[in-house]
Design an enzyme around this catalytic site. Sequence first.
Site, PDB file in Angstrom:
ATOM      1  CE  LYS A  13      29.446 -89.289  -6.275  1.00 52.80           C
ATOM      2  NZ  LYS A  13      29.093 -88.821  -4.702  1.00 52.80           N
ATOM      3  NE  ARG A  88      33.583 -84.025  -6.706  1.00 47.58           N
ATOM      4  CZ  ARG A  88      33.950 -85.193  -6.521  1.00 47.58           C
ATOM      5  NH1 ARG A  88      33.839 -86.030  -7.305  1.00 47.58           N
ATOM      6  NH2 ARG A  88      34.154 -85.489  -5.256  1.00 47.58           N
ATOM      7  NE  ARG A 127      33.123 -93.262   2.303  1.00 44.78           N
ATOM      8  CZ  ARG A 127      32.913 -92.377   1.530  1.00 44.78           C
ATOM      9  NH1 ARG A 127      32.401 -92.655   0.355  1.00 44.78           N
ATOM     10  NH2 ARG A 127      33.282 -91.148   1.632  1.00 44.78           N
ATOM     11  NE  ARG A 160      36.665 -91.058   0.694  1.00 44.93           N
ATOM     12  CZ  ARG A 160      36.111 -90.643  -0.177  1.00 44.93           C
ATOM     13  NH1 ARG A 160      35.255 -91.797  -0.909  1.00 44.93           N
ATOM     14  NH2 ARG A 160      35.829 -89.562  -0.493  1.00 44.93           N
ATOM     15  NE  ARG A 171      34.498 -85.748   0.691  1.00 47.75           N
ATOM     16  CZ  ARG A 171      34.160 -86.578   1.398  1.00 47.75           C
ATOM     17  NH1 ARG A 171      34.537 -86.942   2.594  1.00 47.75           N
ATOM     18  NH2 ARG A 171      33.356 -87.770   0.733  1.00 47.75           N
TER      19      ARG A 171
HETATM   20  P1  AP5 Z   1      29.349 -94.301  -1.043  1.00 42.23           P
HETATM   21  O1  AP5 Z   1      28.469 -95.093  -1.960  1.00 42.23           O
HETATM   22  O2  AP5 Z   1      30.571 -94.393  -0.728  1.00 42.23           O
HETATM   23  O3  AP5 Z   1      28.844 -92.810  -1.348  1.00 42.23           O
HETATM   24  P2  AP5 Z   1      29.537 -91.838  -2.747  1.00 42.23           P
HETATM   25  O4  AP5 Z   1      28.259 -91.342  -3.417  1.00 42.23           O
HETATM   26  O5  AP5 Z   1      30.288 -92.849  -3.383  1.00 42.23           O
HETATM   27  O6  AP5 Z   1      30.284 -90.618  -1.995  1.00 42.23           O
HETATM   28  P3  AP5 Z   1      31.844 -90.380  -1.860  1.00 42.23           P
HETATM   29  O7  AP5 Z   1      32.248 -89.837  -0.320  1.00 42.23           O
HETATM   30  O8  AP5 Z   1      32.635 -91.190  -2.367  1.00 42.23           O
HETATM   31  O9  AP5 Z   1      31.599 -89.008  -2.740  1.00 42.23           O
HETATM   32  P4  AP5 Z   1      32.655 -87.927  -2.915  1.00 42.23           P
HETATM   33  O10 AP5 Z   1      31.964 -87.488  -4.304  1.00 42.23           O
HETATM   34  O11 AP5 Z   1      32.807 -87.080  -1.925  1.00 42.23           O
HETATM   35  O12 AP5 Z   1      34.177 -88.593  -2.812  1.00 42.23           O
HETATM   36  P5  AP5 Z   1      34.990 -88.854  -4.362  1.00 42.23           P
HETATM   37  O13 AP5 Z   1      35.940 -89.959  -3.871  1.00 42.23           O
HETATM   38  O14 AP5 Z   1      34.269 -88.743  -5.526  1.00 42.23           O
HETATM   39  O15 AP5 Z   1      28.392 -94.437   0.428  1.00 42.23           O
HETATM   40  C1  AP5 Z   1      28.765 -93.611   1.625  1.00 42.23           C
HETATM   41  C2  AP5 Z   1      28.260 -94.480   2.673  1.00 42.23           C
HETATM   42  O16 AP5 Z   1      26.810 -94.558   2.767  1.00 42.23           O
HETATM   43  C3  AP5 Z   1      29.042 -95.942   2.636  1.00 42.23           C
HETATM   44  O17 AP5 Z   1      29.306 -96.338   4.178  1.00 42.23           O
HETATM   45  C4  AP5 Z   1      27.471 -96.726   2.270  1.00 42.23           C
HETATM   46  O18 AP5 Z   1      27.769 -98.193   2.754  1.00 42.23           O
HETATM   47  C5  AP5 Z   1      26.607 -96.043   2.967  1.00 42.23           C
HETATM   48  N1  AP5 Z   1      25.499 -95.989   1.977  1.00 42.23           N
HETATM   49  C6  AP5 Z   1      25.476 -96.106   0.661  1.00 42.23           C
HETATM   50  N2  AP5 Z   1      24.019 -96.207   0.296  1.00 42.23           N
HETATM   51  C7  AP5 Z   1      23.271 -96.271   1.301  1.00 42.23           C
HETATM   52  C8  AP5 Z   1      21.775 -96.496   1.714  1.00 42.23           C
HETATM   53  N3  AP5 Z   1      20.951 -96.391   0.740  1.00 42.23           N
HETATM   54  N4  AP5 Z   1      21.543 -96.546   2.967  1.00 42.23           N
HETATM   55  C9  AP5 Z   1      22.232 -96.493   3.958  1.00 42.23           C
HETATM   56  N5  AP5 Z   1      23.670 -96.267   3.778  1.00 42.23           N
HETATM   57  C10 AP5 Z   1      23.942 -96.094   2.609  1.00 42.23           C
HETATM   58  O19 AP5 Z   1      36.207 -87.534  -4.197  1.00 42.23           O
HETATM   59  C11 AP5 Z   1      36.865 -87.463  -3.139  1.00 42.23           C
HETATM   60  C12 AP5 Z   1      37.958 -86.314  -3.482  1.00 42.23           C
HETATM   61  O20 AP5 Z   1      38.847 -86.344  -4.626  1.00 42.23           O
HETATM   62  C13 AP5 Z   1      37.304 -84.979  -3.691  1.00 42.23           C
HETATM   63  O21 AP5 Z   1      36.813 -84.205  -2.512  1.00 42.23           O
HETATM   64  C14 AP5 Z   1      38.155 -84.305  -4.316  1.00 42.23           C
HETATM   65  O22 AP5 Z   1      39.199 -83.677  -3.727  1.00 42.23           O
HETATM   66  C15 AP5 Z   1      39.082 -85.109  -5.474  1.00 42.23           C
HETATM   67  N6  AP5 Z   1      38.129 -85.405  -6.448  1.00 42.23           N
HETATM   68  C16 AP5 Z   1      37.448 -86.768  -7.006  1.00 42.23           C
HETATM   69  N7  AP5 Z   1      37.003 -86.404  -8.385  1.00 42.23           N
HETATM   70  C17 AP5 Z   1      37.442 -85.166  -8.498  1.00 42.23           C
HETATM   71  C18 AP5 Z   1      37.017 -84.535  -9.844  1.00 42.23           C
HETATM   72  N8  AP5 Z   1      36.148 -85.063 -10.872  1.00 42.23           N
HETATM   73  N9  AP5 Z   1      37.455 -82.976  -9.800  1.00 42.23           N
HETATM   74  C19 AP5 Z   1      38.450 -82.806  -8.767  1.00 42.23           C
HETATM   75  N10 AP5 Z   1      38.592 -83.460  -7.519  1.00 42.23           N
HETATM   76  C20 AP5 Z   1      38.035 -84.577  -7.595  1.00 42.23           C
HETATM   77 MG    MG Z   2      32.422 -92.595  -3.857  1.00 44.70          MG
END
Ligand code: AP5
Ligand code: MG
Length: 217
Positions: A13, A88, A127, A160, A171
Site C-alpha cells: 500500500k 481498518r 523491509r 520498523r 498484525r
Molecule cells: P509496503 O509498501 O511498506 O507495505 P504496506 O502495505 O504499506 O504494509 P504496512 O506494513 O505498512 O501495513 P500495515 O497495515 O501493517 O502498517 P501501518 O503502518 O498501516 O511494502 C512492504 C515491503 O514489501 C517493503 O519492503 C517494500 O519494499 C516491499 N514491496 C512492496 N511491493 C513489492 C513488490 N511488488 N514486490 C516485492 N516487494 C515489494 O500500521 C502500523 C500499525 O499502526 C498498526 O499495526 C496499528 O497498530 C496502527 N494503525 C495504523 N492505522 C490504524 C488504523 N486505521 N486504526 C487503528 N490502528 C492503526
Molecule cells: Mg505502509
Amino acid sequence: MRIVLLGAPGAGKGTQAKKLIEKYGIPQISTGDILRKAVADGTPLGKEAKSYMDKGELVPDSVVIGLVKERLAQDDCKKGFILDGFPRNTAQAETLDGVLAEMGMPLQVALSVDVDLDILMKRLTGRRTCRGCGQMYNIYFGPPRKEGVCDKCGGELYQRDDDREETIRKRLEVYEAQTAPLIDYYQGKGILKRVNGEGDINKIFEEVCRILDEATQ
Ligand code: AP5
Ligand code: MG
Ligand code: ZN
C-alpha cells in the site's frame, strides 16, 4: 481522485501510494506513518499509540478517527487523497463515509492490493525505510544500491519496530479478523476494485493507474 488502499500488512500500500503521490499530486494519508511520527516525537498521542503498535493491535478508533478528520480538513485534500491503512475496521469505514459525505467528497474507489499470505512475512522482515524521505526498500526484493543508505536522499534506513516475526503474525491475524471484511463492505457500496499485488512494482503500478483512471474518469 479520492481513494482508499486496502490490503494486508506488506501488500505494498505504502509503496504504491508513494508512486501515486508523484503521478497525481495528491496527498497520502497513512495513519501508520502519522502514528509512527507521534511515537518518534514522544507526544502524548505517540505514547498512547506505541503500546498497541508494538503488540500489532489496532490503536483505538477514537484516536485514529480524530487524526484522519483533522488531516482531511486540510486544504491539500480538496484535490483528492489516498487513504493508506485507514479504515481498518467497519466502525472506521462507516465513520469515514459520514465525514466525507458531510464534506461533499465521497470515496470513488476502494482498491484492494492482493498478495498471498506466505509472501508477506518475507516482505515485512526484509523491509527497510528511509528516515529522511520515507522511501521503502527490501533487502530481499529491492535493496538500496548501498546497504543502509537511501538511493533517493542519502538518508539512513531503519527497520520498523513492529516488523518482528511475532508482531507480524499478530498484525496478519488482526488484518484477517478486522480489516479483510472491508472488502465486502466496499463491494456492497459498488466501489471495490482489486489488483494483483505480486510481481514487479512498476508493472503493478501501471495496473493500479489503469484501474484508478478508468474508475474516476
Ligand atoms: P509496503 O509498501 O511498506 O507495505 P504496506 O502495505 O504499506 O504494509 P504496512 O506494513 O505498512 O501495513 P500495515 O497495515 O501493517 O502498517 P501501518 O503502518 O498501516 O511494502 C512492504 C515491503 O514489501 C517493503 O519492503 C517494500 O519494499 C516491499 N514491496 C512492496 N511491493 C513489492 C513488490 N511488488 N514486490 C516485492 N516487494 C515489494 O500500521 C502500523 C500499525 O499502526 C498498526 O499495526 C496499528 O497498530 C496502527 N494503525 C495504523 N492505522 C490504524 C488504523 N486505521 N486504526 C487503528 N490502528 C492503526
Ligand atoms: Mg505502509
Ligand atoms: Zn530517503
